[in-house]
Design a protein around this motif. Structure first.
Motif, mmCIF file in Angstrom:
data_model
loop_
_atom_site.group_PDB
_atom_site.id
_atom_site.type_symbol
_atom_site.label_atom_id
_atom_site.label_comp_id
_atom_site.label_asym_id
_atom_site.label_seq_id
_atom_site.Cartn_x
_atom_site.Cartn_y
_atom_site.Cartn_z
ATOM 1 N N ASP A 29 0.832 -1.203 0.000
ATOM 2 C CA ASP A 29 0.000 0.000 0.000
ATOM 3 C C ASP A 29 0.866 1.253 0.000
ATOM 4 O OD1 ASP A 29 -2.488 1.173 -0.201
ATOM 5 O OD2 ASP A 29 -2.694 1.468 1.953
ATOM 6 N N ALA A 30 2.035 1.144 -0.617
ATOM 7 C CA ALA A 30 2.932 2.288 -0.748
ATOM 8 C C ALA A 30 2.481 3.141 -1.926
ATOM 9 C CB ALA A 30 4.362 1.810 -0.965
ATOM 10 N N ILE A 31 2.797 4.443 -1.854
ATOM 11 C CA ILE A 31 2.481 5.364 -2.942
ATOM 12 C C ILE A 31 3.793 5.890 -3.511
ATOM 13 C CG2 ILE A 31 1.333 7.510 -3.593
ATOM 14 C CD1 ILE A 31 -0.602 7.059 -1.290
ATOM 15 N N PHE A 32 3.966 5.747 -4.808
ATOM 16 C CA PHE A 32 5.204 6.151 -5.471
ATOM 17 C C PHE A 32 4.915 7.158 -6.575
ATOM 18 C CE2 PHE A 32 6.124 1.781 -4.008
ATOM 19 C CZ PHE A 32 7.254 2.031 -3.232
ATOM 20 N N GLU A 33 5.935 7.954 -6.877
ATOM 21 C CA GLU A 33 5.889 8.852 -8.021
ATOM 22 C C GLU A 33 7.062 8.529 -8.927
ATOM 23 O OE1 GLU A 33 5.219 13.468 -8.016
ATOM 24 O OE2 GLU A 33 7.376 13.107 -8.117
ATOM 25 N N VAL A 34 6.793 8.337 -10.209
ATOM 26 C CA VAL A 34 7.843 7.962 -11.147
ATOM 27 C C VAL A 34 7.823 8.919 -12.339
ATOM 28 C CG1 VAL A 34 6.356 6.311 -12.351
ATOM 29 C CG2 VAL A 34 8.847 6.082 -12.510
ATOM 30 N N THR A 35 9.002 9.258 -12.820
ATOM 31 C CA THR A 35 9.148 10.068 -14.024
ATOM 32 C C THR A 35 9.450 9.139 -15.194
ATOM 33 O OG1 THR A 35 9.972 11.946 -12.742
ATOM 34 C CG2 THR A 35 10.446 11.940 -15.102
ATOM 35 N N ILE A 36 8.677 9.255 -16.263
ATOM 36 C CA ILE A 36 8.796 8.349 -17.413
ATOM 37 C C ILE A 36 9.010 9.180 -18.678
ATOM 38 C CG2 ILE A 36 7.676 6.534 -18.751
ATOM 39 C CD1 ILE A 36 5.953 6.007 -16.178
ATOM 40 N N PHE A 37 10.127 8.949 -19.337
ATOM 41 C CA PHE A 37 10.461 9.682 -20.556
ATOM 42 C C PHE A 37 10.000 8.887 -21.769
ATOM 43 C CE2 PHE A 37 13.456 10.989 -17.294
ATOM 44 C CZ PHE A 37 13.393 12.372 -17.396
ATOM 45 N N VAL A 38 9.400 9.587 -22.713
ATOM 46 C CA VAL A 38 8.922 8.963 -23.941
ATOM 47 C C VAL A 38 9.946 9.223 -25.035
ATOM 48 C CG1 VAL A 38 7.041 8.802 -25.597
ATOM 49 C CG2 VAL A 38 6.548 9.377 -23.211
ATOM 50 N N LYS A 39 10.638 8.194 -25.460
ATOM 51 C CA LYS A 39 11.685 8.322 -26.473
ATOM 52 C C LYS A 39 11.108 8.119 -27.869
ATOM 53 C CE LYS A 39 14.848 8.893 -23.306
ATOM 54 N NZ LYS A 39 15.538 10.182 -23.147
ATOM 55 N N ASP A 40 11.961 8.278 -28.871
ATOM 56 C CA ASP A 40 11.541 8.094 -30.260
ATOM 57 C C ASP A 40 10.963 6.693 -30.459
ATOM 58 O OD1 ASP A 40 12.400 10.617 -30.833
ATOM 59 O OD2 ASP A 40 14.379 9.979 -31.547
ATOM 60 N N GLY A 41 9.895 6.615 -31.227
ATOM 61 C CA GLY A 41 9.275 5.327 -31.496
ATOM 62 C C GLY A 41 8.378 4.851 -30.383
ATOM 63 N N GLY A 42 8.083 5.742 -29.409
ATOM 64 C CA GLY A 42 7.191 5.369 -28.313
ATOM 65 C C GLY A 42 7.846 4.544 -27.225
ATOM 66 N N VAL A 43 9.184 4.459 -27.224
ATOM 67 C CA VAL A 43 9.899 3.700 -26.192
ATOM 68 C C VAL A 43 9.833 4.464 -24.872
ATOM 69 C CG1 VAL A 43 12.128 2.762 -25.492
ATOM 70 C CG2 VAL A 43 11.434 2.680 -27.903
#
Length: 717
Positions: A671-685
């Motif tokens: 029941d932990a709450i996390f925040e993540v940063t997600i980068f969208v690279k070329d081609g949707g990676v």
């Protein structure tokens, strides 16, 4: 200034302030209608502003961003100035509900039986003791009499028993009250492989005394008994110059004094929080000429990665780098590979100041979670001339404790904040205008769990600011002076405030006030119409800055701005007193990692559910990779995605932006709450930032592991 000073005026407050002409009932009705219409209009504007983005109480600042814009002109402005950090109202309605008023607190009665007092001076015409009174080493035969006058050292204080309180410590029938006092010192280093030195201590023999006792060391343990029953145990701290300090005092009499350095840190307080909780301290800082760094951005998650850059000019990743992976020359690279090493090899700037004749001191409270000791080994050799850690290590073991919200608020009958402040006050009074000093006092207990509790110490912090400047610059001499910096490491990293709409800004923007030596009064309030001293610092107050700039400023005070050595983890950072920070600076320029950059702009488009789900799944895979192989921790799975926000960062001075999204999600079974940063690279990676923030406290969930990194993620089976 009180909390009410930050509150927006309400209609009722406006009506109270109106003076109506007599006999003007019609005018009153017209005025009432006008007031209601105006109020409604203001509420609509406020609602629109809240919906669009950010509200601000700061005007005329070049670092403002009020929200998404539909105009091409504002997009062009973004290109000309890549970073514009929101300057929010500390009492913005969107934040106010997450801010809690601190609860009053006091330690148990009765008051301490023993106190520190200055000894009486038999004859006022007699001068105070000089360094010789502290058994200064005999000068060599070629010694020349000093030519510069310095104030004599203050007399050593005495430990005094308060006879009026004796009846409150045990019954007379149990025997006569007998007290003894003994010095407490840091333990001796056993060998070059000693990994326990920073938690060691030793006691000198406890000498019985009547009435008063001499103080022989910075720290003294006092115990009192009635018969065989121990009725009182306490500790006292005061600064007693060491042999090395006395030699520096003598050397300082041969020439003009350079400025002293006082760094006062408060854990876990954002810039917004300090405006909510410490208006008296901020007023005192303005009085003595401090300038606020409005766009000061942290560079790491918790305290260590934000203090290492200030004190050593090295980032935590560089300090961990045993074998250099590139050709970049960083002084201190690989100095602390991991938490099984001591920090002695890192290039702390207090050593450089010490070599230049400064008396040094480092202190912090809460020894169990201190910067260099929480799941770490600290220092093998004592890092500074005066070092507060042994006091708190012994207090934890020998004194009765009162805790609140996991922090120790009282040792015996005195609050821990007062004890820390007394030692710092003593340090300033002992060395000011006698010898240059460098001191860092970092305060954790009062703010780590509840940053709003700083309000309880506001008045005393204000007193300290004024006293430190007066003690350092209040004499007849024009040399010396005091460089004062009051700062924090980061804002709230977890809890309700962090989960608020602007919690990501609270976390990323700590506060920093800088006061140059001999600064004119109210420097921060000077306008273009008034004589401007320190124009570079004033301009830099509204430019993007980082802890690496803080370090460069300290280095320039020591070496001179043009002669300071390079080689820090930020190749393009600045002395904030004399070098203008570029207006079009990016986070990359200031060595601020993308994840922590507060220049991010919220985009109008949204993140589709499929992309968000894939990103969160990758984040949980990363978390499981950290704890996998440790049978004590349960593997995690996605609970639910709480929110996703699309943002962009300026990456170049031409205005090119990097887009990414931030997801907040929960996991099971923790029941932990996390925040993540997600980068969208070329081609949707999708690429997940490895620094995943936990937004709620792990409490006892991670009791089975002691690795500080794993503790954020591990749910013990």
């Amino acid at each position: 200034m009180t909390r009410a000073d930050f509150d927006s005026p309400t209609p009722s407050k406006a009506i109270i302030g109106v003076n109506l002409p007599s006999g003007g009932r019609g005018k009153f009705l017209l005025f009432t209608v006008f007031l209601l219409i105006s109020t409604a209009a203001l509420l609509l504007v406020e609602k629109a502003a809240d919906h669009a983005g950010y509200r601000s109480i700061v005007s005329g600042t070049q670092m403002l961003f009020f929200g998404s814009s539909d105009s091409e002109e504002e997009d062009t402005a973004d290109d000309a100035q890549p970073c514009r950090i929101p300057q929010l109202d500390p009492w913005d309605p969107s934040i106010r509900s997450y801010v809690k008023k601190p609860k009053a607190f006091s330690c148990k009665n009765p008051p301490p039986l023993t106190t520190l007092q200055s000894p009486p001076i038999p004859n006022a015409s007699l001068s105070l003791p000089t360094a010789d009174a502290y058994v200064s080493p005999a000068p060599p035969a070629s010694f020349e009499p000093p030519t510069l006058h310095r104030p004599p050292l203050p007399p050593r204080p005495l430990i005094k028993i308060n006879a009026s309180l004796e009846s409150q410590y045990g019954a007379r029938k149990d025997g006569v009250l007998k007290c003894c006092a003994g010095a407490v010192k840091r333990g001796r280093v056993v060998s070059v492989d000693d990994k326990r030195a920073d938690g060691s201590y030793r006691f000198e023999k406890c000498q019985y005394f009547n009435g008063t006792a001499k103080v022989e060391s910075d720290f003294t343990l006092v115990e009192c008994k009635r018969g065989k029953k121990k009725v009182y145990t306490d500790m006292h701290s005061t600064v007693i110059p060491t042999k090395a300090a006395l030699e520096k005092i003598e050397a300082a009499r041969k020439g003009p004094l350079p400025p002293s350095i006082l760094l006062l840190g408060l854990d876990s307080s954002s810039r917004l929080n300090i405006h909510r909780t410490a208006p008296k301290m901020i007023h005192a800082l303005n009085e003595v000429g401090a300038v606020e760094m409005n766009a000061y951005n942290k560079v790491g998650d918790n305290t260590l990665p934000n203090l290492l850059p200030i004190l050593a000019g090295v980032s935590l990743p560089d300090a961990n780098d045993v074998i250099s992976k590139d050709r970049k020359q960083v002084y201190g690279k690989g100095c602390w590979p991991h938490n099984k090493y001591v920090f002695d090899k890192c290039p702390f700037i207090w050593r450089n100041f010490s070599e230049k004749g400064y008396v040094t001191m480092f202190g912090e409270d809460e020894p169990g979670i201190s910067i260099f000791n929480y799941h770490k080994l600290g220092f093998r050799e004592q890092p500074t001339d005066h070092y507060l850690r042994p006091f708190y290590v012994v207090a934890e073991k020998r004194l009765q404790k009162t805790t609140r919200d996991k922090a120790t608020w009282c040792y015996a009958n005195k609050d821990t904040f007062t004890r820390l402040m007394e030692y710092l006050w003593s340090f300033v009074d002992t060395y000011a205008r006698r010898v240059p000093f460098f001191t860092l006092m970092f305060i954790t207990g009062i703010s780590h769990e509840n940053p709003s509790d700083i309000e309880l110490a506001d008045a005393r912090l204000a007193d300290l600011v004024r006293h430190a400047v007066e003690a350092s610059e209040g004499g007849e001499s024009e040399d010396g002076g005091l460089f004062l910096a009051v700062f924090s490491d980061h804002g709230s990293r977890w809890g309700s405030l962090r989960e608020s709409p602007f919690g990501w800004l609270e976390e990323r923007l700590p506060f920093l006030f800088i006061r140059p030596p001999h600064a004119s009064s109210s420097l921060a309030y000077q306008t273009s119409a008034a004589p401007r001293s320190h124009p570079v610092l004033l301009a830099n107050g509204n430019r993007l800055t980082s802890p690496f700039d803080f370090h460069e400023t300290l280095s320039a005070l020591l070496h001179g701005s043009e002669d300071r050595p390079g080689g820090s983890s930020c190749a393009d950072c600045f002395d904030l007193l004399s070098e203008m920070v570029p207006e079009n600076r990016t986070c990359n320029d200031a060595a601020i990692p993308e994840k922590w950059c507060a220049c991010a702009k919220e985009e109008k488009s949204s993140v589709d559910n499929g992309t968000a789900s894939r990103g969160v799944s990758l984040a949980v895979e990363h978390l499981n990779g950290v704890i996998q192989g440790d049978g004590r921790c349960s593997l995690l799975s996605v609970g639910h995605v709480i929110s996703t926000t699309l943002r962009s960062l300026p990456t170049t001075k031409s205005g090119k932006r990097l887009k990414f999204f931030v997801a907040v999600f929960s996991t099971v079974p923790s029941d932990a709450i996390f925040e993540v940063t997600i980068f969208v690279k070329d081609g949707g990676v999708l690429q997940v930032s490895p620094e995943i923030s936990r937004l709620n406290a792990y409490g006892n969930d991670s009791w089975c592991v002691d690795d500080p990194y794993k503790k954020l993620y591990c749910y013990c089976i």
